[in-house]
Write a protein that holds these residues in place. Structure first.
Motif, PDB file in Angstrom:
ATOM      1  N   ALA A   1       0.502  14.191   1.182  1.00 47.34           N
ATOM      2  CA  ALA A   1       0.343  14.418  -0.345  1.00 47.34           C
ATOM      3  C   ALA A   1      -1.273  13.883  -0.623  1.00 47.34           C
ATOM      4  O   ALA A   1      -1.511  14.256  -1.954  1.00 47.34           O
ATOM      5  CB  ALA A   1       1.184  13.236  -0.909  1.00 47.34           C
TER       6      ALA A   1
ATOM      7  N   LEU B   1       2.837  13.405  -5.741  1.00 49.61           N
ATOM      8  CA  LEU B   1       3.923  12.553  -5.325  1.00 49.61           C
ATOM      9  C   LEU B   1       5.021  12.478  -6.457  1.00 49.61           C
ATOM     10  O   LEU B   1       6.391  12.746  -6.001  1.00 49.61           O
ATOM     11  CB  LEU B   1       3.686  10.995  -5.047  1.00 49.61           C
ATOM     12  CG  LEU B   1       3.023  10.943  -3.664  1.00 49.61           C
ATOM     13  CD1 LEU B   1       2.551   9.371  -3.573  1.00 49.61           C
ATOM     14  CD2 LEU B   1       3.919  10.940  -2.404  1.00 49.61           C
TER      15      LEU B   1
ATOM     16  N   VAL C   1       8.177   6.595   0.459  1.00 51.80           N
ATOM     17  CA  VAL C   1       7.197   6.938   1.345  1.00 51.80           C
ATOM     18  C   VAL C   1       7.144   6.171   2.810  1.00 51.80           C
ATOM     19  O   VAL C   1       6.940   5.036   2.703  1.00 51.80           O
ATOM     20  CB  VAL C   1       5.660   7.024   0.877  1.00 51.80           C
ATOM     21  CG1 VAL C   1       4.745   7.773   2.163  1.00 51.80           C
ATOM     22  CG2 VAL C   1       5.783   7.931  -0.070  1.00 51.80           C
TER      23      VAL C   1
ATOM     24  N   GLY D   1       6.993   7.886  -7.906  1.00 53.22           N
ATOM     25  CA  GLY D   1       7.186   8.944  -6.797  1.00 53.22           C
ATOM     26  C   GLY D   1       8.251   8.571  -5.657  1.00 53.22           C
ATOM     27  O   GLY D   1       9.067   7.403  -5.940  1.00 53.22           O
TER      28      GLY D   1
END
Length: 413
Positions: free
Chosen positions: A69, A95, A130, A127
Motif C-alpha cells: 500500500a 488503504l 494491517v 482502512g
C-alpha cells in the motif's frame, strides 16, 4: 463500534463451500456473538440496530496477504524522490480503497512504516486491519537492492544499507541485526527476499538469493518474537532453500515445479500467488513508466502463473490470496478473483482469501470466519459469489455492507 443484528441473509459457509438461507448474526463490542440459521430469530436488546439483508450473501471480510500500500506509483524512480508525508497521504487513500473493495484485513509485504498503522489504530485512516512487515530483508544485488552499481564501492562486511523499503544486509549477523531492528519497530512478521524478482534491475528471475543460514537467521529471530518470516521466490531452487530454512509462506512461486510443490506441502509451507500484478504490469507498465529492465523480465513469470496454481493444488499446498499491486494499479485488487477462476473453483478462491489467509496470519478463529468470538469483519454481497465470483470484482459495487471490527464502514441498505 455499533451493536447490531443482521437478519434475512444467506450465509456463505466458506469451509463447506455452501450458501444457506435464513441466516442472522449478532454483533456486540466488535465481535461476533451469535450466528443463527434456518430462520431462527435473534433477540435484539434496547438500542441495537437491526439490518434486513434482503436475502443478500453474508460472508467474512476478505484478507489480502500480499499488498504494498505504501508503494504509490509504478514509476519507481519517482517513488524514490517522494517525501515521506506525501507517501503517507497517498497510502491513506490506497488503504481506504482496499476496505471499500471488501478487504477488511491485509498483510503488508514491505514498505509500510509504523506511522500508518498508528494512524489506523487511532481511526485517522478508515482502512483495513494491517499486519505490517516493515522493511524487507535483501542481500546486495537482491530483490530489495535498488541502488545503482558504484564504480568505487566502499565495502564493509558489517555494513547494512537501509532505505524506506529495505535493509540490504549480507551475512548471518547482519541479517539478524536487520530483522531485530524491524521487530523492535513493531513489525508483525518479516519478509526475506530469497530469489530474483521483476521490479529491481540487477537480479535475474532465476537467481537464488541468500544462503540457507542467512534465511534461517531471519526465521529464528522472528520465531523468538513469536512470529514468522516469509519469502519472495519464483524458482524451485530458491523455494526449496527458503522452505528448508523454515519460512511460513512463499510469495509468488510462478515457476514452481512438482518436486518443490510436494516439498512445500510436506513442510506445511503456504503459497501466496499474485497473478493480478503481472496482468497489470503487462497492460499498463510501459505507460506508467515501470522500469524498462523490469518489463523485459516480465515474460519469464507472466504466463506461468495459472500453471503454478494447478501444480500447487495437485501437491496439496495450502494457497493464500495475494495481489502485490503497485501504485496506480491498486484498484485492480479484486481482479485476482476472476484470474484465478480460470483454473480454480470459486469456493477454493474464497477460502484462500478468508480461512486460509487467517491461518497463514496466525489468526484462525479470529479472522476469515463468522463464528462466536471472531472479529466482526463481514460483508453483505448482492449476489452469490459461489455461482459468480465476479460479484467480488471491481470497487465494491456489489458489496452493500462492510463492517470491520464491528464498525460499519459501508452501508448501502
Amino acid at each position: 463500534m455499533t451493536d447490531f443484528i443482521i437478519c434475512n441473509a444467506k450465509l456463505l459457509d466458506v469451509a463447506a463451500g455452501e450458501l444457506r438461507g435464513g441466516a442472522s448474526i449478532r454483533v456486540e463490542a466488535g465481535k461476533v456473538m451469535e450466528v443463527a440459521e434456518d430462520g431462527r430469530a435473534l433477540s435484539a436488546g434496547e438500542g441495537v440496530t437491526v439490518i434486513d439483508a434482503g436475502g443478500r450473501t453474508l460472508m467474512p471480510g476478505l484478507i489480502d496477504a500480499h499488498v504494498h500500500a505504501a508503494i504509490t506509483t509504478m514509476d519507481l524512480a519517482a517513488m524514490g524522490r517522494r517525501q515521506t508525508s506525501w507517501i503517507a497521504i497517498e497510502t491513506k487513500f490506497v488503504l481506504e480503497g482496499m476496505l471499500r473493495r471488501g478487504f477488511t484485513t491485509v498483510r503488508d509485504a514491505g514498505g509500510m512504516d509504523p506511522g500508518i498503522t498508528n494512524a489506523l489504530d487511532r481511526g485517522l485512516v478508515k482502512g483495513p486491519r494491517v499486519f505490517r512487515s516493515g522493511r524487507v530483508i535483501s542481500q546486495t544485488g537482491g530483490h530489495g537492492d535498488s541502488s545503482g552499481v558504484s564504480q568505487h564501492p566502499q565495502l564493509c562486511a558489517c555494513d547494512i544499507k537501509s532505505s524506506a523499503f529495505s535493509h540490504v544486509a549480507d551475512g548471518v549477523d547482519a541479517v539478524r541485526k536487520a530483522v531485530r531492528e524491524e521487530l523492535k519497530a513493531g513489525a508483525h512478521q518479516i519478509k526475506v527476499m530469497a530469489g530474483g524478482g521483476v521490479a529491481t534491475p540487477s537480479d535475474p528471475i532465476d537467481m537464488v538469493q541468500y544462503t540457507e543460514a542467512e534465511i534461517r537467521a531471519a526465521v529464528e529471530e522472528a520465531q523468538a518474537r513469536r512470529t514468522y518470516a516469509f519469502a519472495h521466490a519464483y524458482i524451485p531452487e530458491a523455494i526449496e532453500r527458503a522452505v528448508r530454512a523454515g519460512v511460513r509462506s512463499i510469495e509468488h512461486g510462478n515457476l514452481i515445479d512438482e518436486a518443490s510443490a510436494k516439498f512445500m506441502a510436506q513442510q506445511g509451507c503456504y503459497l501466496v500467488p499474485t497473478l493480478v500484478t503481472y496482468d497489470q504490469i503487462a497492460e499498463f507498465g510501459k505507460k506508467l513508466r515501470f522500469p524498462e529492465e523490469s518489463l523485459k523480465k516480465l515474460d519469464a513469470v507472466f504466463g506461468a502463473g495459472l500453471g503454478a496454481l494447478e501444480i500447487a493444488k495437485r501437491a496439496g499446498v495450502k494457497m493464500g490470496f495475494g495481489t502485490d499491486l503497485l501504485g496506480e494499479t491498486h484498484p485492480a485488487q479484486s481482479k485476482e478473483f476472476v484470474l484465478r477462476a480460470q483454473v480454480l473453483p470459486a469456493a477454493e478462491i474464497i477460502a484462500s482469501a478468508t480461512l486460509v489467509n487467517a491461518e497463514l496470519l496466525g489468526q484462525a478463529g479470529k479472522l476469515g470466519v463468522l463464528a462466536p468470538g471472531a472479529h466482526a469483519d463481514l460483508l453483505l454481497v448482492d449476489g452469490d459469489p459461489l455461482a459468480d465470483i465476479g460479484v467480488l470484482n471491481g470497487q465494491g459495487e456489489r458489496i452493500d455492507l462492510i463492517a470491520r471490527g464491528g464498525e460499519i464502514v459501508v452501508n448501502r441498505l
